[in-house]
Design a protein around this motif. Structure first.
Motif, PDB file in Angstrom:
ATOM      1  N   PRO A 193       3.844   6.433  11.896  1.00  0.00           N
ATOM      2  CA  PRO A 193       2.925   7.721  11.993  1.00  0.00           C
ATOM      3  C   PRO A 193       1.751   7.772  12.874  1.00  0.00           C
ATOM      4  O   PRO A 193       1.085   8.824  13.176  1.00  0.00           O
ATOM      5  CB  PRO A 193       2.355   8.064  10.695  1.00  0.00           C
ATOM      6  CG  PRO A 193       2.383   6.498  10.026  1.00  0.00           C
ATOM      7  CD  PRO A 193       3.226   5.835  10.646  1.00  0.00           C
ATOM      8  N   ASP A 206       6.609  -1.489   3.614  1.00  0.00           N
ATOM      9  CA  ASP A 206       6.454  -0.270   4.155  1.00  0.00           C
ATOM     10  C   ASP A 206       5.201   0.305   3.597  1.00  0.00           C
ATOM     11  O   ASP A 206       4.501   1.166   4.215  1.00  0.00           O
ATOM     12  CB  ASP A 206       7.703   0.857   3.478  1.00  0.00           C
ATOM     13  CG  ASP A 206       8.959   0.354   4.370  1.00  0.00           C
ATOM     14  OD1 ASP A 206       8.742   0.151   5.575  1.00  0.00           O
ATOM     15  OD2 ASP A 206       9.857   0.820   3.705  1.00  0.00           O
ATOM     16  N   SER A 207       4.830  -0.031   2.428  1.00  0.00           N
ATOM     17  CA  SER A 207       3.290   0.235   1.898  1.00  0.00           C
ATOM     18  C   SER A 207       2.221   0.017   2.746  1.00  0.00           C
ATOM     19  O   SER A 207       1.028   0.547   2.675  1.00  0.00           O
ATOM     20  CB  SER A 207       3.263   0.033   0.495  1.00  0.00           C
ATOM     21  OG  SER A 207       3.182  -1.555   0.390  1.00  0.00           O
ATOM     22  N   TYR A 233       1.939   0.365   5.797  1.00  0.00           N
ATOM     23  CA  TYR A 233       1.698   1.259   6.848  1.00  0.00           C
ATOM     24  C   TYR A 233       1.313   2.629   6.170  1.00  0.00           C
ATOM     25  O   TYR A 233       0.406   3.386   6.679  1.00  0.00           O
ATOM     26  CB  TYR A 233       3.067   1.387   7.685  1.00  0.00           C
ATOM     27  CG  TYR A 233       3.450   0.347   8.222  1.00  0.00           C
ATOM     28  CD1 TYR A 233       2.704  -0.411   9.207  1.00  0.00           C
ATOM     29  CD2 TYR A 233       4.647  -0.381   7.782  1.00  0.00           C
ATOM     30  CE1 TYR A 233       3.215  -1.652   9.876  1.00  0.00           C
ATOM     31  CE2 TYR A 233       5.017  -1.521   8.341  1.00  0.00           C
ATOM     32  CZ  TYR A 233       4.364  -2.347   9.311  1.00  0.00           C
ATOM     33  OH  TYR A 233       4.754  -3.611   9.815  1.00  0.00           O
ATOM     34  N   THR A 234       1.963   2.796   4.785  1.00  0.00           N
ATOM     35  CA  THR A 234       1.403   4.015   4.280  1.00  0.00           C
ATOM     36  C   THR A 234      -0.181   3.706   4.075  1.00  0.00           C
ATOM     37  O   THR A 234      -0.922   4.676   4.044  1.00  0.00           O
ATOM     38  CB  THR A 234       1.973   4.032   3.075  1.00  0.00           C
ATOM     39  OG1 THR A 234       3.469   4.362   3.385  1.00  0.00           O
ATOM     40  CG2 THR A 234       1.495   5.215   2.176  1.00  0.00           C
ATOM     41  N   TRP A 235      -0.526   2.557   3.789  1.00  0.00           N
ATOM     42  CA  TRP A 235      -2.106   2.140   3.360  1.00  0.00           C
ATOM     43  C   TRP A 235      -2.908   2.369   4.734  1.00  0.00           C
ATOM     44  O   TRP A 235      -3.929   2.954   4.497  1.00  0.00           O
ATOM     45  CB  TRP A 235      -2.068   0.910   2.852  1.00  0.00           C
ATOM     46  CG  TRP A 235      -3.575   0.166   2.633  1.00  0.00           C
ATOM     47  CD1 TRP A 235      -4.141   0.349   1.530  1.00  0.00           C
ATOM     48  CD2 TRP A 235      -4.144  -1.017   3.674  1.00  0.00           C
ATOM     49  NE1 TRP A 235      -5.282  -0.270   1.851  1.00  0.00           N
ATOM     50  CE2 TRP A 235      -5.122  -1.082   2.969  1.00  0.00           C
ATOM     51  CE3 TRP A 235      -3.675  -1.193   4.780  1.00  0.00           C
ATOM     52  CZ2 TRP A 235      -5.932  -2.023   3.569  1.00  0.00           C
ATOM     53  CZ3 TRP A 235      -4.835  -2.248   5.522  1.00  0.00           C
ATOM     54  CH2 TRP A 235      -5.979  -2.496   4.915  1.00  0.00           C
ATOM     55  N   ALA A 271      -2.356   4.384   7.179  1.00  0.00           N
ATOM     56  CA  ALA A 271      -2.383   5.701   7.480  1.00  0.00           C
ATOM     57  C   ALA A 271      -3.343   6.512   6.679  1.00  0.00           C
ATOM     58  O   ALA A 271      -3.981   7.610   7.243  1.00  0.00           O
ATOM     59  CB  ALA A 271      -1.078   6.428   7.421  1.00  0.00           C
ATOM     60  N   LYS A 272      -3.578   6.120   5.544  1.00  0.00           N
ATOM     61  CA  LYS A 272      -4.714   6.656   4.521  1.00  0.00           C
ATOM     62  C   LYS A 272      -6.082   6.368   5.027  1.00  0.00           C
ATOM     63  O   LYS A 272      -7.021   7.001   4.232  1.00  0.00           O
ATOM     64  CB  LYS A 272      -4.493   6.138   2.944  1.00  0.00           C
ATOM     65  CG  LYS A 272      -3.044   6.771   2.524  1.00  0.00           C
ATOM     66  CD  LYS A 272      -3.017   6.280   1.257  1.00  0.00           C
ATOM     67  CE  LYS A 272      -1.833   7.027   0.586  1.00  0.00           C
ATOM     68  NZ  LYS A 272      -1.501   6.389  -0.962  1.00  0.00           N
TER      69      LYS A 272
END
Length: 237
Positions: free
Chosen positions: A89, A224-225, A227-229, A231-232
């Protein structure tokens, strides 16, 4: 008699040289130059002239990818995932260390990063940092020398600058990964750094892989988490 004359002449010469010794104050402006090849990934929906700004992840590879073909950078980490078709993202900047047996040139890397940010549709408050092995050490270095730059950092099996932990921005979230069987960079490097940061009240999480050697990046970068982390996260200042 001749030996005495020679001795006296030598002594006089040494005294004359000593009398001429001096401390000179001067100044020289130095310039850091480095030829950095790199990959730059643009995510789906990115437009250089669009209204939406994106974050950017700076990835520093390990020693095994240094000093050779640029394609070596795609052996591990986010560049490897990109080559396999994974989408992210945010932008990803992946330079190559041109020296097989030298550390990352921190100033050169920052010049490259600043240039990409200035010439791309990037949110300067969402600049992320990660690195593995020698690149993990480089990530720690950038975090200590440029504490106002990054919104979040993830370090995988890197040597840590323990005495300078307090230089890192206390508001920047950190995620550390390391294998407890690492025989290249001992897990103690991360253990001690994480403990130090936690003692000082930093926001740090630690994934310590049981039975994993130096290639902890194989698991860390397929989380995967992570990249989620990333992005936040966003800098508040």
């Amino acid at each position: 008699m001749l030996s005495r004359i020679f001795f006296m002449a030598t002594l006089f010469l040494l005294q004359a040289c000593a009398a001429q010794s001096q401390l000179v104050q001067d100044e020289l402006e130095t310039v850091t130059r480095e030829n950095l090849k790199y990959y730059l990934y643009y995510p789906e929906g990115y437009s250089p002239n669009g209204d939406k700004e994106f974050g950017i992840l700076l990835f520093l590879h390990g020693g095994g990818e240094s000093g050779g073909e640029l394609g070596w950078v795609k052996r591990n980490g986010p560049p490897r995932l990109l080559a396999q078709g994974k989408q992210f993202p945010f932008l990803i900047l992946a330079p190559q260390n041109p020296h097989e047996k030298k550390w990352w040139n921190a100033q050169a890397v920052m010049q490259l990063l600043d240039s990409v940010v200035d010439n791309s549709n990037v949110d300067s408050k969402r600049i992320y940092l990660t690195g593995l092995s020698r690149g993990g050490s480089g990530a720690w270095e950038l975090a200590t020398q440029y504490p106002d730059k990054f919104a979040a950092m993830a370090v995988v099996c890197g040597m840590a600058p323990l005495p300078y932990a307090h230089w890192i921005d206390k508001e920047m979230p950190i995620w550390v990964f390391h294998g407890d069987k690492d025989d290249v960079i001992a897990v103690d490097e991360s253990d001690q750094m994480v403990n130090k940061l936690k003692e000082m009240g930093y926001d740090v999480r630690y994934t310590r892989y049981k039975g994993v050697g130096h290639n902890a990046w194989d698991r860390a970068y397929t989380t995967d988490s992570l990249y989620t982390w990333f992005a936040k996260q966003k800098r508040l200042d």
